[in-house]
Design a protein around this motif. Structure first.
Motif, PDB file in Angstrom:
ATOM      1  N   ILE A  40      -8.349 -13.509   5.582  1.00  0.00           N
ATOM      2  CA  ILE A  40      -6.883 -13.498   5.698  1.00  0.00           C
ATOM      3  C   ILE A  40      -6.314 -12.094   5.447  1.00  0.00           C
ATOM      4  O   ILE A  40      -5.484 -11.599   6.199  1.00  0.00           O
ATOM      5  N   THR A  41      -6.796 -11.456   4.377  1.00  0.00           N
ATOM      6  CA  THR A  41      -6.172 -10.186   3.953  1.00  0.00           C
ATOM      7  C   THR A  41      -6.668  -8.997   4.754  1.00  0.00           C
ATOM      8  O   THR A  41      -6.010  -7.961   4.808  1.00  0.00           O
ATOM      9  N   GLY A  42      -7.873  -9.127   5.330  1.00  0.00           N
ATOM     10  CA  GLY A  42      -8.458  -7.993   6.043  1.00  0.00           C
ATOM     11  C   GLY A  42      -8.962  -6.893   5.127  1.00  0.00           C
ATOM     12  O   GLY A  42      -9.251  -5.777   5.562  1.00  0.00           O
ATOM     13  N   LEU A  43      -9.070  -7.182   3.824  1.00  0.00           N
ATOM     14  CA  LEU A  43      -9.576  -6.167   2.897  1.00  0.00           C
ATOM     15  C   LEU A  43     -11.095  -6.067   3.010  1.00  0.00           C
ATOM     16  O   LEU A  43     -11.778  -7.081   3.171  1.00  0.00           O
ATOM     17  N   PRO A  44     -11.657  -4.864   2.901  1.00  0.00           N
ATOM     18  CA  PRO A  44     -13.113  -4.713   3.003  1.00  0.00           C
ATOM     19  C   PRO A  44     -13.843  -5.276   1.775  1.00  0.00           C
ATOM     20  O   PRO A  44     -13.245  -5.522   0.723  1.00  0.00           O
ATOM     21  N   ASP A  45     -15.170  -5.451   1.936  1.00  0.00           N
ATOM     22  CA  ASP A  45     -16.031  -5.990   0.853  1.00  0.00           C
ATOM     23  C   ASP A  45     -15.812  -5.293  -0.479  1.00  0.00           C
ATOM     24  O   ASP A  45     -15.865  -5.914  -1.535  1.00  0.00           O
ATOM     25  N   TYR A  46     -15.583  -3.993  -0.393  1.00  0.00           N
ATOM     26  CA  TYR A  46     -15.455  -3.146  -1.580  1.00  0.00           C
ATOM     27  C   TYR A  46     -14.503  -3.756  -2.618  1.00  0.00           C
ATOM     28  O   TYR A  46     -14.714  -3.620  -3.809  1.00  0.00           O
ATOM     29  N   TYR A  47     -13.443  -4.433  -2.141  1.00  0.00           N
ATOM     30  CA  TYR A  47     -12.407  -4.939  -3.049  1.00  0.00           C
ATOM     31  C   TYR A  47     -12.782  -6.260  -3.731  1.00  0.00           C
ATOM     32  O   TYR A  47     -12.123  -6.674  -4.677  1.00  0.00           O
ATOM     33  N   PHE A  48     -13.844  -6.896  -3.238  1.00  0.00           N
ATOM     34  CA  PHE A  48     -14.185  -8.211  -3.796  1.00  0.00           C
ATOM     35  C   PHE A  48     -15.358  -8.104  -4.759  1.00  0.00           C
ATOM     36  O   PHE A  48     -16.369  -8.776  -4.639  1.00  0.00           O
ATOM     37  N   ALA A  49     -15.200  -7.207  -5.725  1.00  0.00           N
ATOM     38  CA  ALA A  49     -16.218  -6.990  -6.760  1.00  0.00           C
ATOM     39  C   ALA A  49     -15.611  -7.423  -8.094  1.00  0.00           C
ATOM     40  O   ALA A  49     -14.388  -7.485  -8.232  1.00  0.00           O
ATOM     41  N   PRO A  50     -16.461  -7.687  -9.109  1.00  0.00           N
ATOM     42  CA  PRO A  50     -15.960  -8.179 -10.393  1.00  0.00           C
ATOM     43  C   PRO A  50     -14.969  -7.243 -11.090  1.00  0.00           C
ATOM     44  O   PRO A  50     -14.161  -7.696 -11.890  1.00  0.00           O
ATOM     45  N   ASP A  51     -15.022  -5.946 -10.769  1.00  0.00           N
ATOM     46  CA  ASP A  51     -14.048  -5.043 -11.414  1.00  0.00           C
ATOM     47  C   ASP A  51     -12.768  -4.910 -10.583  1.00  0.00           C
ATOM     48  O   ASP A  51     -11.899  -4.106 -10.896  1.00  0.00           O
ATOM     49  N   LYS A  52     -12.669  -5.713  -9.504  1.00  0.00           N
ATOM     50  CA  LYS A  52     -11.462  -5.661  -8.664  1.00  0.00           C
ATOM     51  C   LYS A  52     -10.895  -7.076  -8.476  1.00  0.00           C
ATOM     52  O   LYS A  52     -10.392  -7.645  -9.430  1.00  0.00           O
ATOM     53  N   LEU A  53     -11.006  -7.643  -7.258  1.00  0.00           N
ATOM     54  CA  LEU A  53     -10.345  -8.940  -7.017  1.00  0.00           C
ATOM     55  C   LEU A  53     -11.184 -10.164  -7.364  1.00  0.00           C
ATOM     56  O   LEU A  53     -10.651 -11.268  -7.413  1.00  0.00           O
ATOM     57  N   GLU A  54     -12.469  -9.976  -7.588  1.00  0.00           N
ATOM     58  CA  GLU A  54     -13.306 -11.162  -7.831  1.00  0.00           C
ATOM     59  C   GLU A  54     -13.235 -11.585  -9.293  1.00  0.00           C
ATOM     60  O   GLU A  54     -13.266 -10.751 -10.197  1.00  0.00           O
ATOM     61  N   ALA A  61     -11.833 -15.171  -5.240  1.00  0.00           N
ATOM     62  CA  ALA A  61     -10.872 -14.071  -5.132  1.00  0.00           C
ATOM     63  C   ALA A  61      -9.634 -14.468  -5.924  1.00  0.00           C
ATOM     64  O   ALA A  61      -9.216 -15.622  -5.898  1.00  0.00           O
ATOM     65  N   ASN A  62      -9.035 -13.491  -6.620  1.00  0.00           N
ATOM     66  CA  ASN A  62      -7.905 -13.769  -7.496  1.00  0.00           C
ATOM     67  C   ASN A  62      -6.836 -12.706  -7.253  1.00  0.00           C
ATOM     68  O   ASN A  62      -7.015 -11.539  -7.582  1.00  0.00           O
ATOM     69  N   LEU A  63      -5.724 -13.131  -6.644  1.00  0.00           N
ATOM     70  CA  LEU A  63      -4.700 -12.176  -6.226  1.00  0.00           C
ATOM     71  C   LEU A  63      -4.003 -11.515  -7.415  1.00  0.00           C
ATOM     72  O   LEU A  63      -3.711 -10.318  -7.387  1.00  0.00           O
ATOM     73  N   LEU A  64      -3.739 -12.295  -8.459  1.00  0.00           N
ATOM     74  CA  LEU A  64      -3.091 -11.698  -9.630  1.00  0.00           C
ATOM     75  C   LEU A  64      -4.003 -10.638 -10.236  1.00  0.00           C
ATOM     76  O   LEU A  64      -3.558  -9.557 -10.620  1.00  0.00           O
ATOM     77  N   LYS A  65      -5.293 -10.943 -10.301  1.00  0.00           N
ATOM     78  CA  LYS A  65      -6.229  -9.977 -10.887  1.00  0.00           C
ATOM     79  C   LYS A  65      -6.196  -8.664 -10.100  1.00  0.00           C
ATOM     80  O   LYS A  65      -6.201  -7.578 -10.693  1.00  0.00           O
ATOM     81  N   GLY A  66      -6.146  -8.764  -8.777  1.00  0.00           N
ATOM     82  CA  GLY A  66      -6.050  -7.554  -7.957  1.00  0.00           C
ATOM     83  C   GLY A  66      -4.852  -6.712  -8.353  1.00  0.00           C
ATOM     84  O   GLY A  66      -4.946  -5.492  -8.529  1.00  0.00           O
ATOM     85  N   GLY A  67      -3.706  -7.375  -8.546  1.00  0.00           N
ATOM     86  CA  GLY A  67      -2.501  -6.654  -8.953  1.00  0.00           C
ATOM     87  C   GLY A  67      -2.655  -6.017 -10.327  1.00  0.00           C
ATOM     88  O   GLY A  67      -2.225  -4.881 -10.555  1.00  0.00           O
ATOM     89  N   LEU A  68      -3.315  -6.745 -11.251  1.00  0.00           N
ATOM     90  CA  LEU A  68      -3.474  -6.222 -12.621  1.00  0.00           C
ATOM     91  C   LEU A  68      -4.439  -5.044 -12.658  1.00  0.00           C
ATOM     92  O   LEU A  68      -4.318  -4.154 -13.492  1.00  0.00           O
ATOM     93  N   VAL A  69      -5.432  -5.046 -11.755  1.00  0.00           N
ATOM     94  CA  VAL A  69      -6.398  -3.937 -11.719  1.00  0.00           C
ATOM     95  C   VAL A  69      -5.752  -2.682 -11.136  1.00  0.00           C
ATOM     96  O   VAL A  69      -5.946  -1.578 -11.635  1.00  0.00           O
ATOM     97  N   TYR A  70      -4.961  -2.839 -10.066  1.00  0.00           N
ATOM     98  CA  TYR A  70      -4.467  -1.663  -9.331  1.00  0.00           C
ATOM     99  C   TYR A  70      -3.066  -1.191  -9.714  1.00  0.00           C
ATOM    100  O   TYR A  70      -2.669  -0.084  -9.357  1.00  0.00           O
ATOM    101  N   ALA A  71      -2.303  -2.005 -10.453  1.00  0.00           N
ATOM    102  CA  ALA A  71      -0.956  -1.569 -10.846  1.00  0.00           C
ATOM    103  C   ALA A  71      -1.055  -0.414 -11.844  1.00  0.00           C
ATOM    104  O   ALA A  71      -2.009  -0.325 -12.620  1.00  0.00           O
ATOM    105  N   ASP A  72      -0.041   0.454 -11.833  1.00  0.00           N
ATOM    106  CA  ASP A  72      -0.024   1.583 -12.779  1.00  0.00           C
ATOM    107  C   ASP A  72       0.362   1.120 -14.185  1.00  0.00           C
ATOM    108  O   ASP A  72       0.005   1.756 -15.167  1.00  0.00           O
ATOM    109  N   ALA A  73       1.129   0.045 -14.261  1.00  0.00           N
ATOM    110  CA  ALA A  73       1.495  -0.500 -15.564  1.00  0.00           C
ATOM    111  C   ALA A  73       1.639  -2.005 -15.427  1.00  0.00           C
ATOM    112  O   ALA A  73       1.904  -2.527 -14.337  1.00  0.00           O
ATOM    113  N   ILE A  74       1.453  -2.709 -16.543  1.00  0.00           N
ATOM    114  CA  ILE A  74       1.563  -4.162 -16.560  1.00  0.00           C
ATOM    115  C   ILE A  74       2.587  -4.528 -17.627  1.00  0.00           C
ATOM    116  O   ILE A  74       2.553  -3.985 -18.733  1.00  0.00           O
ATOM    117  N   THR A  75       3.495  -5.432 -17.284  1.00  0.00           N
ATOM    118  CA  THR A  75       4.396  -5.936 -18.322  1.00  0.00           C
ATOM    119  C   THR A  75       4.333  -7.451 -18.322  1.00  0.00           C
ATOM    120  O   THR A  75       3.934  -8.077 -17.338  1.00  0.00           O
TER     121      THR A  75
END
Length: 482
Positions: A182-196, A201-215
């Motif tokens: 669905i997202t068209g994201l490459p394999d690279y993003y579906f690793a345990p330190d990213k979206l997996e 796959a966990n969309l919130l986790k992706g946001g928490l990994v890549y955001a500059d700050a979390i509140t």
């Protein structure tokens, strides 16, 4: 001038299912217009009220490659309370009778489309944000897409992102294979330190990994979610990012929730005259809801989703015993069938003492805040909670469990020091809850002057958006400046 863009799945006054919409509708208004240009992007849901749809004007449209086909992206805009709103239009994704549906995979596809479209419309509307403020899992892909798809272009370079968690329980999880397709994201993003996470796959986790700050929406909840009990499986990641995580309390709109001007309530009152005037709301509510007419009986209000999270198993366990006391209980809300039926049963069993209103009404909720003597909120977890802030504003004494935002906003009564704005208990325990309610009853009946002083302090507390907006501004400046 700094450009701030909010992207969210709901926002007052256009569409609301919960507290997220209140934040998205209120916070931008609280931010200083002199230094910030704040705009908001929402989906254009077909289920929006017609008067809201009539406010929108067509701006532009284009086609975007998404999920192996070209999808229509319509852009509408509106101005409300001095804030510019943009709406993303697509019949296929936003045509339902409600903003969200029960089909988890479709929800993920819908909000993946929304996230990509929200970033894609920015050059078209000619707005380049310095910072994008994302809310909950529905926008979790925005920091990811910014890192991946949009990183190359000059326009998107250097845009900062903030991810706000309104409720960590909801994360947007599905199988990696389908989310990747669905997202068209490459394999690279579906690793345990990213979206997996746990093989999905966990969309919130992706946001928490890549955001500059979390509140998140209260300082206590920000601490709680770093522990396994509250962390919903993401506590390790949140501990790892604890330097970038902060809790900022939600506020409430002090114009909309004001007992002095509230159009919904029977009798208006303020912090000066509540001793004489507040009671008239109680009399009217008792009459309308079939409760026994008695000024002196302590009336306990509950306005809530009827779910486990909100502590209704504790109430179910203690309801018979509580109804032996000289109290009345009114509940307004919908949710799990067993709790809906539990309250219907007790309203039948204790007719005149318990009133069960199993639906939702904005008007009746205001009337309950204004009429009740105390407000019960024994949540298992509560990221921030808005009901206790409304009850404080209306001089209705909250009885809460010390968790998340409840702990941060309700100061427990201390009879020796004469301090406190409500009553609270620590452990998630039905007997402890009942003991706390009975302590409140004792003060209400035997020490009326003390009770009125609790109300004085409650109504003097300031949980307006101005305080919170200031803290968000400090964070925006820190992020944009660094």
């Amino acid at each position: 001038m700094k450009n701030i863009l909010f992207i969210a799945s709901e926002g007052v006054p256009f569409i609301k299912t919960g507290g997220l919409a209140d934040v998205v509708g209120s916070l931008p208004k609280g931010i200083d217009k002199e230094y910030y240009d704040v705009r908001v992007i929402l989906p254009k849901y077909n289920c929006m009220h017609q008067d809201k749809k009539d406010m929108l004007h067509y701006r532009d449209h284009f086609y975007m490659e998404f999920n192996w086909k070209n999808e229509y992206v319509g852009i509408l805009e509106a101005e409300y309370d001095g804030i510019k709103y943009y709406f993303i239009d697509n019949e296929y994704y936003f045509n339902g009778f409600k903003p969200y549906c029960d089909n988890a995979l479709f929800e993920i596809e819908k909000f993946a489309f929304f996230s990509k479209a929200a970033l894609s419309i920015l050059p078209v509307i000619g707005f380049r944000p310095d910072l994008i403020h994302c809310h909950d899992w529905q926008t979790g892909l925005i920091p990811v897409y910014l890192h991946e798809r949009f990183a190359g272009g000059e326009f998107y370079r250097g845009i900062k992102t903030v991810m706000t968690i309104h409720n960590l329980k909801f994360q947007g999880k599905w199988s990696i294979k389908e989310v990747q397709s669905i997202t068209g994201l490459p394999d690279y993003y579906f690793a345990p330190d990213k979206l997996e996470a746990y093989k999905d796959a966990n969309l919130l986790k992706g946001g928490l990994v890549y955001a500059d700050a979390i509140t998140t929406v209260s300082p206590t909840y920000a601490e709680e979610i770093k522990t396994p009990f509250y962390g919903e499986g993401l506590d390790g990641l949140l501990r790892a990012r604890s330097n970038d995580l902060r809790g900022i309390l939600n506020g409430i709109d002090y114009d909309a929730f004001n007992p002095e001007t509230d159009p919904y309530i029977t009798n208006r009152y303020n912090a000066v005259n509540f001793r004489k005037e507040k009671i008239k709301n109680k009399r009217a509510l008792q009459a309308d809801m079939g409760l026994e007419q008695n000024d002196k009986t302590m009336l306990i209000g509950i306005v809530s989703r009827l779910t486990d999270q909100k502590g209704f198993d504790l109430i179910a366990y203690m309801m018979d015993e509580l109804c032996q006391d000289n109290v009345q209980i009114i509940v307004l809300g919908t949710g799990e069938e067993r709790y809906e039926n539990m309250f219907r049963h007790f309203a039948w069993k204790y007719n005149g003492k318990v009133s069960a209103q199993i639906y939702y009404s904005e008007e009746l909720s205001h009337r309950i805040y204004a009429a009740s003597d105390a407000f019960l909120m024994p949540s298992l977890f509560e990221p921030c909670g808005l009901s206790q802030l409304m009850s404080l504003r209306y001089g209705t004494v909250p009885i809460v469990r010390e968790t998340g935002g409840l702990k941060d906003t309700v100061w427990p009564y201390n009879e020796f020091e004469g301090t406190g704005t409500g009553f609270s208990f620590t452990n998630y325990n039905a007997h402890e809850m009942l003991a706390t309610i009975r302590y409140a009853e004792q003060i209400y009946y035997d020490k009326k002057r003390e009770w009125n002083k609790i109300i004085d302090r409650a109504m003097a507390a300031d949980f307006s958006w101005n305080v919170s907006a200031q803290k968000y501004q400090e964070m925006y400046d820190w992020l944009i400046g660094r």
